[in-house]
Design a protein around this motif. Structure first.
Motif, PDB file in Angstrom:
ATOM      1  N   ARG A  97       0.821  -1.208   0.000  1.00  0.00           N
ATOM      2  CA  ARG A  97       0.000   0.000   0.000  1.00  0.00           C
ATOM      3  C   ARG A  97       0.856   1.260   0.000  1.00  0.00           C
ATOM      4  N   PHE A  98       1.949   1.234   0.750  1.00  0.00           N
ATOM      5  CA  PHE A  98       2.833   2.398   0.780  1.00  0.00           C
ATOM      6  C   PHE A  98       3.497   2.612  -0.588  1.00  0.00           C
ATOM      7  N   GLY A  99       3.925   1.539  -1.215  1.00  0.00           N
ATOM      8  CA  GLY A  99       4.536   1.675  -2.537  1.00  0.00           C
ATOM      9  C   GLY A  99       3.568   2.204  -3.572  1.00  0.00           C
ATOM     10  N   GLN A 100       2.325   1.786  -3.514  1.00  0.00           N
ATOM     11  CA  GLN A 100       1.343   2.294  -4.464  1.00  0.00           C
ATOM     12  C   GLN A 100       1.057   3.775  -4.216  1.00  0.00           C
ATOM     13  N   ALA A 101       0.955   4.174  -2.953  1.00  0.00           N
ATOM     14  CA  ALA A 101       0.680   5.584  -2.650  1.00  0.00           C
ATOM     15  C   ALA A 101       1.817   6.489  -3.099  1.00  0.00           C
ATOM     16  N   ILE A 102       3.054   6.107  -2.836  1.00  0.00           N
ATOM     17  CA  ILE A 102       4.161   6.966  -3.208  1.00  0.00           C
ATOM     18  C   ILE A 102       4.400   6.921  -4.717  1.00  0.00           C
ATOM     19  N   GLY A 103       4.095   5.788  -5.375  1.00  0.00           N
ATOM     20  CA  GLY A 103       4.235   5.721  -6.827  1.00  0.00           C
ATOM     21  C   GLY A 103       3.233   6.606  -7.534  1.00  0.00           C
ATOM     22  N   GLU A 104       1.994   6.609  -7.084  1.00  0.00           N
ATOM     23  CA  GLU A 104       1.001   7.495  -7.683  1.00  0.00           C
ATOM     24  C   GLU A 104       1.348   8.958  -7.444  1.00  0.00           C
ATOM     25  N   GLY A 105       1.919   9.265  -6.260  1.00  0.00           N
ATOM     26  CA  GLY A 105       2.372  10.632  -6.013  1.00  0.00           C
ATOM     27  C   GLY A 105       3.536  11.022  -6.905  1.00  0.00           C
ATOM     28  N   CYS A 106       4.415  10.070  -7.203  1.00  0.00           N
ATOM     29  CA  CYS A 106       5.530  10.361  -8.109  1.00  0.00           C
ATOM     30  C   CYS A 106       5.019  10.660  -9.517  1.00  0.00           C
ATOM     31  N   ALA A 107       3.967   9.973  -9.946  1.00  0.00           N
ATOM     32  CA  ALA A 107       3.395  10.266 -11.264  1.00  0.00           C
ATOM     33  C   ALA A 107       2.834  11.681 -11.318  1.00  0.00           C
ATOM     34  N   ARG A 108       2.162  12.126 -10.255  1.00  0.00           N
ATOM     35  CA  ARG A 108       1.652  13.495 -10.227  1.00  0.00           C
ATOM     36  C   ARG A 108       2.799  14.499 -10.157  1.00  0.00           C
ATOM     37  N   LEU A 109       3.844  14.176  -9.411  1.00  0.00           N
ATOM     38  CA  LEU A 109       5.000  15.061  -9.324  1.00  0.00           C
ATOM     39  C   LEU A 109       5.692  15.183 -10.678  1.00  0.00           C
ATOM     40  N   HIS A 110       5.773  14.092 -11.403  1.00  0.00           N
ATOM     41  CA  HIS A 110       6.384  14.120 -12.728  1.00  0.00           C
ATOM     42  C   HIS A 110       5.584  14.996 -13.689  1.00  0.00           C
ATOM     43  N   ASP A 111       4.255  14.925 -13.608  1.00  0.00           N
ATOM     44  CA  ASP A 111       3.427  15.748 -14.490  1.00  0.00           C
ATOM     45  C   ASP A 111       3.619  17.228 -14.214  1.00  0.00           C
ATOM     46  N   ARG A 112       3.879  17.590 -12.983  1.00  0.00           N
ATOM     47  CA  ARG A 112       4.061  19.011 -12.658  1.00  0.00           C
ATOM     48  C   ARG A 112       5.448  19.531 -13.035  1.00  0.00           C
ATOM     49  N   LEU A 113       6.462  18.707 -12.894  1.00  0.00           N
ATOM     50  CA  LEU A 113       7.832  19.180 -13.102  1.00  0.00           C
ATOM     51  C   LEU A 113       8.303  19.039 -14.541  1.00  0.00           C
ATOM     52  N   VAL A 114       8.028  17.922 -15.147  1.00  0.00           N
ATOM     53  CA  VAL A 114       8.597  17.611 -16.470  1.00  0.00           C
ATOM     54  C   VAL A 114       7.650  18.127 -17.548  1.00  0.00           C
ATOM     55  N   ARG A 115       7.902  19.334 -17.975  1.00  0.00           N
ATOM     56  CA  ARG A 115       7.157  19.970 -19.055  1.00  0.00           C
ATOM     57  C   ARG A 115       7.973  21.139 -19.600  1.00  0.00           C
ATOM     58  N   ASP A 116       7.593  21.628 -20.784  1.00  0.00           N
ATOM     59  CA  ASP A 116       8.299  22.731 -21.463  1.00  0.00           C
ATOM     60  C   ASP A 116       9.781  22.399 -21.635  1.00  0.00           C
ATOM     61  N   LEU A 117      10.071  21.223 -22.163  1.00  0.00           N
ATOM     62  CA  LEU A 117      11.445  20.767 -22.336  1.00  0.00           C
ATOM     63  C   LEU A 117      11.976  21.151 -23.710  1.00  0.00           C
ATOM     64  N   THR A 118      13.286  21.311 -23.794  1.00  0.00           N
ATOM     65  CA  THR A 118      13.985  21.581 -25.053  1.00  0.00           C
ATOM     66  C   THR A 118      14.975  20.441 -25.283  1.00  0.00           C
ATOM     67  N   CYS A 119      14.476  19.312 -25.696  1.00  0.00           N
ATOM     68  CA  CYS A 119      15.308  18.117 -25.903  1.00  0.00           C
ATOM     69  C   CYS A 119      15.599  17.974 -27.396  1.00  0.00           C
ATOM     70  N   PRO A 120      16.863  18.045 -27.804  1.00  0.00           N
ATOM     71  CA  PRO A 120      17.158  17.937 -29.242  1.00  0.00           C
ATOM     72  C   PRO A 120      17.090  16.516 -29.774  1.00  0.00           C
ATOM     73  N   LEU A 121      17.360  15.512 -28.924  1.00  0.00           N
ATOM     74  CA  LEU A 121      17.375  14.117 -29.356  1.00  0.00           C
ATOM     75  C   LEU A 121      16.496  13.307 -28.411  1.00  0.00           C
ATOM     76  N   VAL A 122      15.520  12.602 -28.949  1.00  0.00           N
ATOM     77  CA  VAL A 122      14.579  11.824 -28.162  1.00  0.00           C
ATOM     78  C   VAL A 122      14.561  10.402 -28.703  1.00  0.00           C
ATOM     79  N   ASP A 123      14.716   9.422 -27.803  1.00  0.00           N
ATOM     80  CA  ASP A 123      14.682   8.005 -28.160  1.00  0.00           C
ATOM     81  C   ASP A 123      13.458   7.356 -27.532  1.00  0.00           C
ATOM     82  N   LEU A 124      12.781   6.482 -28.268  1.00  0.00           N
ATOM     83  CA  LEU A 124      11.594   5.778 -27.799  1.00  0.00           C
ATOM     84  C   LEU A 124      11.823   4.273 -27.926  1.00  0.00           C
TER      85      LEU A 124
END
Length: 375
Positions: free
Chosen positions: A39-66
């Protein structure tokens, strides 16, 4: 409050989870029940997903690999019975991820099946977090072409690196199962859209990130019993790993974290800071697509109006010279026509006999006869 773990114990559990320890092993190490750790791992993982959505945006990445990575969830079977298990949440689950090659930042990820819907979700998420047109590199999977064209346009520089495998004999003394091995014979690069640079097309960054994920996340290891049993916890574990790598991990040959290299943060986050921020992160909006700027190409280039791109000098050309005064076109001498050759000599025509009529009825006399006159 009696059911809440102390902060020191939660930090111990988090340290065990981000370093590749399974839930049962973390329970044995910390003395916390495995259900509590889940339960603790699920709670902190879902919080990390929300934290990622807030921080990782407006990036200037010249090379992207998928790339995509295989995993299991629920049960380790490809074909499941829909009457007993949900086919969407059981069996194979693929982790789709995108990484910035210059900063090693994991831009986005998606957990789902290996189908067009998952490819669309990943590319849409990547597009919403970028503000500069990147050069995109993927493997030979054909599911990427459609969403890349729909989100970035057909002018986006997109190249595939296709691995060609060949069968090779295995090591001597091995069993029949490993008598034949598959190895990469050569890698073929092919441009799909735009004008990508073949020298910059490679997948080494995302392949190395996949290796790190399998090493640090017990759920992703091959031939293991620690795979996820619930899809929600599987997604939370993936979010926890990628957020930890972005904010807390110092890659080799780098002086800062990937988030620092991308300009998101200016310090290395500790586990305590990550845990506090993830558990306190409220629900927010997902990033929305922003206009993409086309980066200036290397070498001589001129920008087009209205941000439509650049005109660049192709290799092998020459720079234009300074304008000079107009000159008259050169006179091209015309060769004189040859004189007609004289016709071949012909024999002189035969002397025809000319007859003069007599006015008085005398007999005809040829002109120029022996007498030379008229008779």
């Amino acid at each position: 409050m009696a059911n809440v773990l102390p902060a020191e114990r939660r930090l111990e559990v988090l340290a065990a989870l981000v370093n590749g320890t399974s839930i049962r092993a973390a329970s044995r190490m910390t003395g916390v029940h495995q259900d509590t750790i889940g339960r603790f791992g699920q709670a902190i993982g879902e919080g990390c997903a929300r934290l990622h959505d807030r921080l990782v945006r407006d990036l200037t990445c010249p090379l992207v690999d998928l790339d995509e990575m295989h995993s299991w969830c629920g049960r380790r079977q490809v074909h499941v019975d829909p009457a007993q298990h949900d086919a969407a949440t059981s069996g194979e689950q693929w982790i789709w991820a995108a990484i910035c090659r210059t900063s090693k930042l994991v831009i986005a990820w998606h957990v789902g099946k290996r189908d067009q819907e998952s490819a669309d979700a990943l590319v849409e998420d990547v597009r919403a977090r970028l503000t500069v047109m990147p050069q995109i590199t993927t493997d030979g999977l054909g599911l990427y072409a459609q969403p890349i064209a729909a989100n970035f346009g057909r002018a986006a520089p997109y190249m595939q690196t296709v691995k060609n495998f060949t069968a090779r004999p295995g090591k001597p003394g091995t069993s029949e199962k490993f008598a034949v091995e598959r190895g990469v014979d050569f890698i073929q690069k092919r441009a799909v859209f735009g004008t990508p640079d073949p020298a910059k097309a490679t997948n080494y960054a995302i392949e190395r990130a996949n290796l790190t994920a399998r090493q640090w996340n017990a759920r992703l290891r091959r031939r293991t019993l620690a795979f996820s049993k619930k899809l929600s916890r599987h997604r939370a574990a993936i979010a926890l790993h990628y957020t930890y790598v972005n904010l807390c991990h110092l890659p080799r040959n780098m002086r800062g974290t990937p988030a620092m290299a991308a300009g998101i943060t200016d310090t290395v986050w500790s586990l305590q800071e990550l845990m506090d921020a993830a558990l306190a992160e409220p629900a927010g909006k997902k990033p929305e697509p922003q206009p993409l700027a086309i980066p200036k190409p290397e070498g001589a280039a001129r920008e087009l109006p209205a941000g439509r791109g650049w005109l660049r000098v192709l290799p092998g050309g020459s720079a234009p010279s300074a304008p000079t005064a107009p000159q008259s076109p050169p006179v091209v001498p015309v060769a004189a026509s040859p004189e007609p050759e004289p016709p071949p000599s012909q024999p002189p025509p035969e002397r025809r006999r000319m007859v003069q009529l007599s006015l008085f009825g005398e007999r005809e006399s040829p002109i120029g006869g022996d007498d030379g006159g008229i008779q």
